[in-house]
Each structure stands twice: as C-alpha cells, then as structure tokens.
Design a protein around this motif. Structure first.
Motif, short mmCIF file in Angstrom:
data_model
loop_
_atom_site.label_atom_id
_atom_site.label_comp_id
_atom_site.label_asym_id
_atom_site.label_seq_id
_atom_site.Cartn_x
_atom_site.Cartn_y
_atom_site.Cartn_z
N LYS A 258 0.82 -1.21 0.00
CA LYS A 258 0.00 0.00 0.00
C LYS A 258 0.86 1.26 0.00
O LYS A 258 0.39 2.34 -0.36
CB LYS A 258 -0.93 0.00 1.22
N HIS A 259 2.12 1.12 0.40
CA HIS A 259 2.99 2.30 0.45
C HIS A 259 3.55 2.63 -0.93
O HIS A 259 3.33 3.71 -1.46
CB HIS A 259 4.13 2.07 1.43
N THR A 260 4.27 1.70 -1.52
CA THR A 260 4.95 2.00 -2.79
C THR A 260 3.99 1.90 -3.97
O THR A 260 4.14 2.62 -4.95
CB THR A 260 6.12 1.02 -3.03
N GLY A 261 3.04 0.97 -3.88
CA GLY A 261 2.15 0.76 -5.01
C GLY A 261 2.84 0.10 -6.18
O GLY A 261 2.25 -0.09 -7.24
N GLY A 262 4.10 -0.30 -6.00
CA GLY A 262 4.84 -0.90 -7.10
C GLY A 262 5.52 -2.21 -6.75
O GLY A 262 5.78 -3.03 -7.62
N PHE A 263 5.82 -2.43 -5.48
CA PHE A 263 6.39 -3.71 -5.09
C PHE A 263 5.96 -4.04 -3.66
O PHE A 263 5.61 -3.17 -2.88
CB PHE A 263 7.92 -3.72 -5.20
N LYS A 264 5.98 -5.32 -3.37
CA LYS A 264 5.69 -5.75 -2.01
C LYS A 264 6.70 -6.82 -1.59
O LYS A 264 7.20 -7.59 -2.43
CB LYS A 264 4.26 -6.27 -1.86
N LEU A 265 6.98 -6.83 -0.30
CA LEU A 265 7.83 -7.86 0.28
C LEU A 265 6.93 -8.94 0.86
O LEU A 265 5.99 -8.64 1.59
CB LEU A 265 8.71 -7.27 1.39
N LEU A 266 7.23 -10.19 0.55
CA LEU A 266 6.46 -11.31 1.06
C LEU A 266 7.33 -12.09 2.04
O LEU A 266 8.34 -12.69 1.65
CB LEU A 266 5.99 -12.20 -0.09
N ASP A 267 6.95 -12.04 3.29
CA ASP A 267 7.70 -12.70 4.36
C ASP A 267 7.21 -14.13 4.49
O ASP A 267 6.01 -14.38 4.66
CB ASP A 267 7.49 -11.93 5.67
N SER A 268 8.12 -15.11 4.40
CA SER A 268 7.72 -16.52 4.39
C SER A 268 8.07 -17.20 5.70
O SER A 268 8.79 -16.66 6.55
CB SER A 268 8.39 -17.25 3.22
N ARG A 269 7.58 -18.39 5.84
CA ARG A 269 7.85 -19.20 7.03
C ARG A 269 9.28 -19.71 6.99
O ARG A 269 9.75 -20.21 5.97
CB ARG A 269 6.87 -20.38 7.06
N GLY A 270 9.98 -19.55 8.11
CA GLY A 270 11.38 -19.98 8.16
C GLY A 270 11.52 -21.49 8.09
O GLY A 270 10.61 -22.24 8.47
N PHE A 271 12.65 -21.94 7.60
CA PHE A 271 12.87 -23.39 7.52
C PHE A 271 13.79 -23.85 8.64
O PHE A 271 14.64 -23.12 9.13
CB PHE A 271 13.42 -23.81 6.15
N PHE A 272 13.58 -25.10 9.06
CA PHE A 272 14.45 -25.74 10.05
C PHE A 272 15.43 -26.68 9.34
O PHE A 272 16.60 -26.76 9.69
CB PHE A 272 13.62 -26.53 11.07
N THR A 273 14.92 -27.39 8.35
CA THR A 273 15.75 -28.31 7.57
C THR A 273 15.49 -28.10 6.09
O THR A 273 14.38 -27.74 5.69
CB THR A 273 15.45 -29.77 7.93
N LEU A 274 16.51 -28.34 5.29
CA LEU A 274 16.39 -28.17 3.84
C LEU A 274 16.05 -29.52 3.21
O LEU A 274 16.84 -30.12 2.50
CB LEU A 274 17.70 -27.60 3.27
N ASP A 275 14.82 -29.99 3.47
CA ASP A 275 14.42 -31.30 2.97
C ASP A 275 13.50 -31.16 1.76
O ASP A 275 13.22 -30.06 1.29
CB ASP A 275 13.76 -32.12 4.07
N GLU A 276 13.00 -32.30 1.27
CA GLU A 276 12.14 -32.30 0.09
C GLU A 276 10.81 -31.58 0.35
O GLU A 276 10.25 -30.97 -0.55
CB GLU A 276 11.88 -33.74 -0.36
N ASP A 277 10.33 -31.65 1.59
CA ASP A 277 9.08 -30.96 1.92
C ASP A 277 9.23 -29.45 1.77
O ASP A 277 8.34 -28.78 1.25
CB ASP A 277 8.63 -31.31 3.34
N PHE A 278 10.36 -28.93 2.24
CA PHE A 278 10.58 -27.49 2.09
C PHE A 278 10.78 -27.12 0.63
O PHE A 278 10.32 -26.06 0.18
CB PHE A 278 11.79 -27.03 2.91
N MET A 279 11.44 -27.98 -0.13
CA MET A 279 11.62 -27.71 -1.56
C MET A 279 10.27 -27.60 -2.26
O MET A 279 10.04 -26.68 -3.06
CB MET A 279 12.45 -28.83 -2.20
N SER A 280 9.34 -28.51 -1.94
CA SER A 280 8.01 -28.47 -2.54
C SER A 280 7.26 -27.21 -2.09
O SER A 280 6.58 -26.56 -2.90
CB SER A 280 7.24 -29.72 -2.13
N GLU A 281 7.39 -26.86 -0.82
CA GLU A 281 6.74 -25.66 -0.26
C GLU A 281 7.25 -24.41 -0.96
O GLU A 281 6.46 -23.54 -1.35
CB GLU A 281 7.06 -25.62 1.24
N LEU A 282 8.56 -24.30 -1.12
CA LEU A 282 9.16 -23.14 -1.77
C LEU A 282 8.75 -23.05 -3.23
O LEU A 282 8.44 -21.97 -3.75
CB LEU A 282 10.69 -23.20 -1.64
N ASN A 283 8.72 -24.19 -3.89
CA ASN A 283 8.35 -24.23 -5.30
C ASN A 283 6.92 -23.74 -5.52
O ASN A 283 6.63 -23.02 -6.47
CB ASN A 283 8.51 -25.65 -5.84
#
Length: 398
Positions: free
Chosen positions: A147-172
């Motif tokens: 709402k501020h810039t009207g041109g871009f937004k930052l999307l804050d995501s859920r942090g990861f604990f492990t870099l496994d296949e589940d997180f890869m699917s989530e990120l994808n």
C-alpha cells in the motif's frame, strides 16, 4: 601565526627507532622544530588515509540516500531497468501491478526484522511483528509495503528448520504463485486450523514470485554447511531464471573485522549461487537499540534495489518466453489469423475497412491463430455484420 604548509624531512638513514624531523614552515620567519618517532609519523599518515576513505564512504552513502531512496519510495514497475526495454521488445506488461519479492531463510535469521527496518526507513507504521525468543514467528505468506509503494511488495515466508524435500516443494509452490499472499504455509506436523490455501495449478506471471532475498543469520552454526545443503535450491533458482540476493544479518553492536566480513560474504554468495555484488551484510537494527544509521539505510536500499533489478529482469525474460511461445504455437497451428485475413482480402477483393474491422474484433477477442478462430467461430460469426464475409470465412475454415 598560521602555518603555510608542512614537510617531512629525514635526517640520514632512518633505522628502526631513529628520529625524524617534522619541520612546519611558518608564514613568519619563526621556525619551530618538532622531533617525533617514525612510528608516530606513519600512524599520522594512516589516519589521513583513513579520513580520506571515510570521506569517500560518506559521500557514497549520501549519494545512495539522495538518489535510490526517492526512486524506491515512489517505485513503479520498470523504474530500475527502464520501461523502454519492454517497449523495444513489444512486450505487454499491463498485467504486472506489483513486483513480488520473497524473503526466505532459516527460522530466526531476521527476515521479519528486515521488513521492519524497511518500514521504519520509509517512515511507515510498523505492521510486521518480529518474533521474540527464538521460536517460530511467521507461518503465513505475509505481504508488506504494497500500500505504500504501489509498485512492489515484500512477502515474508515461514522460516525453515531443515532443507528437505518438503521445504523444496513448499518453496516451489510459493515461487510459482500456487501459494499466494496471506495463505497459510502449512506443514505436515502442524496442528493449525486456517482458511484453505489458494492451491491453484494455473501459473500466472503476475502471481509468481519475481525476486528473491535469502536472509541468513551471521551466527548460525549451520552457516558453513549451506553451500552443500543448498545445491538443489541453486539449481532450482537457475532453472527458473532467478538472480537471488543474499543478506547476512548480525545482531552485535560491534563492527565486524573486514577479513571476517569478506569470508562470510563469500560463503553466503556461494551458498545461494549469488554474485558477490548481490550479497550484503547488515546489522539487525530491530534487535539492537539506536535504530539505523545512514550507512545501514544505504545498505538496505542497495538490497531492495538489487532485488528489484533481478525481479524486473526475471519478468522481462518470462515475457519474452511467452512471446516466442505464441510464435511457435502459430507455426504449429498453420499460421496466424492476420495472415489468414490478408489472404482472403486478396482472394475476394475485400475493402480495407472490412479487414480492419475483422482485425480489431479478433484482437479484442484474443484470437491469434486460425486454430483459435475455428474453435470459436460459432461465437464470433454473430459479431460480424456482413453475411457475405461470414459465409466466405466459414467456407475457408472448413
């Protein structure tokens, strides 16, 4: 009286511990001699160099604050690489309202704090809520700044604990826009009731993530291992066409030695497959008192500008891919509808106005190929006033 200039004069061979005469030349005839240790002279010279370097750094910082900040404060899509790059390639960007920048990284690395610092820098009310105590904070895909810039937004995501296949699917799913803003990023171990996620299989460029910022904690004990653990993510980003920005966040008030800083910067860049000039180290000003100084604001502005640069380039590449895909489809379906109409005009001596009216109709209905025209003909022929033209097209299509 005032001093006109100063000279360094050595007497004989300057051995270790030898004395060096420092002789300022006075504007009057009075001459004063100061005898000082050679190490003191060297230290004085170093201080002069440091002051000059500090002056250059301050000048660079001020330049960023004066030029980059106003540009981002009123950012509109295309402001970084220039809309002429899209117009020159005849790319339609009317569907792009916001540039979507995803922040991702380990839990507690400082992603939400980076959002809070950005809100503070732009003088906004803080909508982000950094976690306290090392637990998990963000569990939804949270949008900020839109709402501020009207041109871009930052999307804050859920942090990861492990870099496994589940997180890869989530990120994808997030990258492709199948998980969208405000959706719960649900994991199999969650016991949470929430509204259903978007869960769409349709890939729409406007809904996709366009730029990436990975935030890592300077003191994360896993830091040195990320270069091996993130191999599959580097491959994913390269395949999708992303140019990630890496941010290393630290909480101490003390300055980090330059040699340590360089090593950390290189490790972070390698872990994400990012160029060294797309890798930044910044103090977490939310975790410390005193707020951000000018230097930290300049670094934050560079982070955002670099992420937006990569995002606009990503969109341009995707738009070019779409354009050439349509060209290939036309080739595979027997040509475009424009060529079809022109061939009928020549064959049946149609007036130019009739051809222009047909062209506008098919363009408005997004009919680009003869296959699409044939598929939608029953609907389209009712919009053509001249039945003679309708009969001819019907005959030619069948």
């Amino acid at each position: 009286m005032g001093v006109g200039k100063a000279m360094f004069l050595s007497e004989g061979t300057a051995e270790s511990g030898a004395k060096v005469k420092f002789e300022p030349v006075q504007t009057n005839s009075i001459r004063q001699e100061y005898v000082c240790d050679k190490n003191e002279v060297a230290a004085a010279a170093r201080r002069v160099i440091e002051m000059e370097e500090k002056g250059k750094r301050e000048e660079a910082v001020n330049n960023i604050l004066q030029t980059v900040r106003p540009k981002l404060d009123k950012y509109k899509f295309g402001d970084i690489i220039g809309m002429q790059q899209f117009r020159a390639s005849k790319l339609d960007t009317t569907d792009i309202d916001d540039v979507n920048i995803l922040l991702f990284g380990p839990t507690g690395a400082g992603k939400t704090c980076l959002v809070s610092m950005t809100e503070t820098m732009f003088g906004l009310e803080r909508m982000s809520a950094p976690q306290a105590g090392g637990g998990e904070g963000t569990i939804h895909l949270e949008p900020f700044l839109e709402k501020h810039t009207g041109g871009f937004k930052l999307l804050d995501s859920r942090g990861f604990f492990t870099l496994d296949e589940d997180f890869m699917s989530e990120l994808n799913d997030i990258l492709k826009g199948q998980t969208q803003a405000l959706d719960l990023i649900k994991r199999k171990y969650d016991d949470i009731d929430s509204r259903a996620v978007s869960n769409t299989n349709e890939e729409i460029l406007a809904n996709r993530i366009h730029g990436l910022i990975c935030v890592l904690d300077y003191n994360d004990p896993r830091f040195g291992k990320y270069k091996d653990k993130m191999n599959q993510y580097r491959r994913l980003f390269k395949k999708e066409g992303y140019s990630p920005v890496t941010v290393v966040s630290y909480k101490t008030e003390e300055a980090i030695p330059e040699t340590v800083r360089q090593t950390k910067q290189e490790e972070a860049a390698f872990a994400l497959g990012a160029a060294i000039d797309r890798t930044f180290i910044i103090r977490n000003a939310v975790a410390q008192s005193g707020g951000m100084d000018n230097n930290e604001q300049a670094i934050l502005l560079q982070i955002l500008e670099t992420a937006l640069l990569g995002a606009e380039q990503f969109i341009k590449i995707r738009k070019l891919d779409e354009k050439w895909k349509k060209v290939d489809e036309k080739r595979q379906t027997g040509g475009g509808v424009a060529e079809f109409i022109i061939s009928l005009q020549k064959k049946y001596k149609w007036e130019q106005k009739d051809v222009d009216d047909l062209s506008k109709l098919f363009e408005d209905e997004d009919i680009g190929t003869t296959a699409a025209l044939k598929e939608n003909w029953e609907y389209l022929k009712g919009k053509i006033p001249k039945w003679g033209i309708v009969d001819i097209i019907s005959s030619e299509l069948h």
